[in-house]
Scaffold this motif. Sequence first.
Motif, mmCIF file in Angstrom:
data_model
loop_
_atom_site.group_PDB
_atom_site.id
_atom_site.type_symbol
_atom_site.label_atom_id
_atom_site.label_comp_id
_atom_site.label_asym_id
_atom_site.label_seq_id
_atom_site.Cartn_x
_atom_site.Cartn_y
_atom_site.Cartn_z
ATOM 1 N N ARG A 3 -4.894 9.882 0.443
ATOM 2 C CA ARG A 3 -5.732 9.762 1.644
ATOM 3 C C ARG A 3 -6.502 8.440 1.655
ATOM 4 N NH1 ARG A 3 -8.356 15.753 2.679
ATOM 5 N NH2 ARG A 3 -6.372 16.783 3.126
ATOM 6 N N MET A 4 -7.015 8.044 0.489
ATOM 7 C CA MET A 4 -7.736 6.782 0.405
ATOM 8 C C MET A 4 -6.823 5.617 0.775
ATOM 9 S SD MET A 4 -9.801 5.006 -2.766
ATOM 10 C CE MET A 4 -8.370 4.892 -3.833
ATOM 11 N N ILE A 5 -5.629 5.608 0.214
ATOM 12 C CA ILE A 5 -4.687 4.526 0.500
ATOM 13 C C ILE A 5 -4.265 4.552 1.970
ATOM 14 C CG2 ILE A 5 -2.387 3.622 -0.030
ATOM 15 C CD1 ILE A 5 -2.903 4.530 -2.955
ATOM 16 N N SER A 6 -4.073 5.728 2.534
ATOM 17 C CA SER A 6 -3.712 5.831 3.957
ATOM 18 C C SER A 6 -4.825 5.283 4.844
ATOM 19 C CB SER A 6 -3.425 7.280 4.334
ATOM 20 O OG SER A 6 -2.261 7.723 3.705
ATOM 21 N N THR A 7 -6.056 5.563 4.484
ATOM 22 C CA THR A 7 -7.189 5.041 5.258
ATOM 23 C C THR A 7 -7.255 3.516 5.142
ATOM 24 O OG1 THR A 7 -8.387 7.103 4.858
ATOM 25 C CG2 THR A 7 -9.671 5.226 5.625
ATOM 26 N N ILE A 49 -6.980 0.748 8.146
ATOM 27 C CA ILE A 49 -7.999 -0.294 8.366
ATOM 28 C C ILE A 49 -7.369 -1.681 8.338
ATOM 29 C CG2 ILE A 49 -10.026 -1.413 7.344
ATOM 30 C CD1 ILE A 49 -10.857 1.437 6.362
ATOM 31 N N THR A 50 -6.521 -1.951 7.340
ATOM 32 C CA THR A 50 -5.935 -3.289 7.237
ATOM 33 C C THR A 50 -4.953 -3.564 8.373
ATOM 34 O OG1 THR A 50 -4.273 -2.494 5.664
ATOM 35 C CG2 THR A 50 -6.256 -3.499 4.743
ATOM 36 N N THR A 51 -4.149 -2.573 8.728
ATOM 37 C CA THR A 51 -3.186 -2.775 9.813
ATOM 38 C C THR A 51 -3.901 -3.023 11.139
ATOM 39 O OG1 THR A 51 -1.521 -1.437 8.704
ATOM 40 C CG2 THR A 51 -1.248 -1.753 11.064
ATOM 41 N N LEU A 52 -4.908 -2.218 11.434
ATOM 42 C CA LEU A 52 -5.668 -2.425 12.678
ATOM 43 C C LEU A 52 -6.392 -3.765 12.664
ATOM 44 C CD1 LEU A 52 -7.090 1.165 13.259
ATOM 45 C CD2 LEU A 52 -5.304 -0.008 14.573
ATOM 46 N N SER A 53 -6.887 -4.163 11.499
ATOM 47 C CA SER A 53 -7.564 -5.459 11.394
ATOM 48 C C SER A 53 -6.595 -6.611 11.635
ATOM 49 C CB SER A 53 -8.226 -5.610 10.025
ATOM 50 O OG SER A 53 -9.244 -4.657 9.875
ATOM 51 N N PHE A 54 -5.403 -6.534 11.060
ATOM 52 C CA PHE A 54 -4.412 -7.580 11.295
ATOM 53 C C PHE A 54 -3.985 -7.623 12.758
ATOM 54 C CE2 PHE A 54 -3.620 -7.943 6.681
ATOM 55 C CZ PHE A 54 -3.558 -9.315 6.584
ATOM 56 N N LEU A 55 -3.819 -6.466 13.379
ATOM 57 C CA LEU A 55 -3.478 -6.447 14.807
ATOM 58 C C LEU A 55 -4.586 -7.082 15.641
ATOM 59 C CD1 LEU A 55 -1.836 -2.919 15.144
ATOM 60 C CD2 LEU A 55 -0.699 -5.146 15.210
ATOM 61 N N TYR A 56 -5.826 -6.789 15.290
ATOM 62 C CA TYR A 56 -6.963 -7.392 15.987
ATOM 63 C C TYR A 56 -6.966 -8.910 15.793
ATOM 64 C CZ TYR A 56 -11.772 -8.532 17.206
ATOM 65 O OH TYR A 56 -12.889 -9.105 17.768
ATOM 66 N N LEU A 105 0.824 -1.205 0.000
ATOM 67 C CA LEU A 105 0.000 0.000 0.000
ATOM 68 C C LEU A 105 0.864 1.264 0.000
ATOM 69 C CD1 LEU A 105 -2.872 -1.196 2.331
ATOM 70 C CD2 LEU A 105 -3.086 -0.559 -0.083
ATOM 71 N N CYS A 106 2.009 1.227 0.668
ATOM 72 C CA CYS A 106 2.950 2.357 0.602
ATOM 73 C C CYS A 106 3.444 2.544 -0.821
ATOM 74 C CB CYS A 106 4.132 2.138 1.538
ATOM 75 S SG CYS A 106 3.737 2.327 3.283
ATOM 76 N N PHE A 107 3.744 1.439 -1.481
ATOM 77 C CA PHE A 107 4.183 1.463 -2.871
ATOM 78 C C PHE A 107 3.077 2.045 -3.753
ATOM 79 C CE2 PHE A 107 4.883 -0.598 -7.011
ATOM 80 C CZ PHE A 107 6.201 -0.264 -7.243
ATOM 81 N N ALA A 108 1.833 1.635 -3.509
ATOM 82 C CA ALA A 108 0.692 2.140 -4.286
ATOM 83 C C ALA A 108 0.510 3.641 -4.080
ATOM 84 C CB ALA A 108 -0.576 1.393 -3.894
ATOM 85 N N THR A 159 -14.918 3.151 2.625
ATOM 86 C CA THR A 159 -13.752 3.993 2.340
ATOM 87 C C THR A 159 -13.597 4.211 0.840
ATOM 88 O OG1 THR A 159 -12.591 3.282 4.332
ATOM 89 C CG2 THR A 159 -11.233 4.154 2.544
ATOM 90 N N VAL A 160 -13.668 3.135 0.082
ATOM 91 C CA VAL A 160 -13.514 3.252 -1.375
ATOM 92 C C VAL A 160 -14.653 4.080 -1.966
ATOM 93 C CG1 VAL A 160 -13.475 1.961 -3.547
ATOM 94 C CG2 VAL A 160 -12.159 1.137 -1.576
ATOM 95 N N VAL A 161 -15.884 3.808 -1.546
ATOM 96 C CA VAL A 161 -17.032 4.569 -2.063
ATOM 97 C C VAL A 161 -16.886 6.052 -1.729
ATOM 98 C CG1 VAL A 161 -19.526 4.933 -1.780
ATOM 99 C CG2 VAL A 161 -18.625 2.619 -2.093
#
Length: 122
Positions: free
Chosen positions: A64-68, A72-79, A35-38, A110-112
Motif C-alpha cells: 500500500r505504501m509503494i502504491s501510494t 504521488i510520483t505519477t501524478l506529480s510527473f503528469l503535472y 516502484l512496481c519492482f519494489a 506517506t512514509v511516516v
Amino acid sequence: MIPTHFALDGHPNKLGHKHLLLLVGFIDLASYILLCFAARYQKLVNLPVNVDRNSPNVQEQIRRMISTIKAITTLSFLYIIWKIIQTASGQANGLGSAFSPIFGAALILTVVFYVNRLKKYK
C-alpha cells in the motif's frame, strides 16, 4: 524551447529543446517500473523499522505504501509535463510555488504514515 529545470519556487530557470519532454515521460515510466519492482520484491525496500517481512499484514502495508508513492510520483510527473507545456506556450510561468512543498510533504507524510502502521508488527 521548453523549460527543462525549475527552481524551488517553481519558476523555470533553464530552457531546452522540446524533445526533452520525452525524457520526463521516460523518467516517469522508469520510476513507475522501479516502484512496481519494489512492490514485487519487498525485501529490497529499506525500512526504518524491523518487522517480519514474511507476515502478510506487513507485506500488504508495504504494498500500500509503494502504491501510494507510485500514485504521488505519477501524478506529480503528469503535472510537471502539463506545466512544461503550458509554460512553453505562454499560458503559465512554471510549476507554481506550492508544487515543491506539496510534493515533498505528500511523500514524507506517506512514509511516516505507513512506517507508523508497520510499527504495530514489530
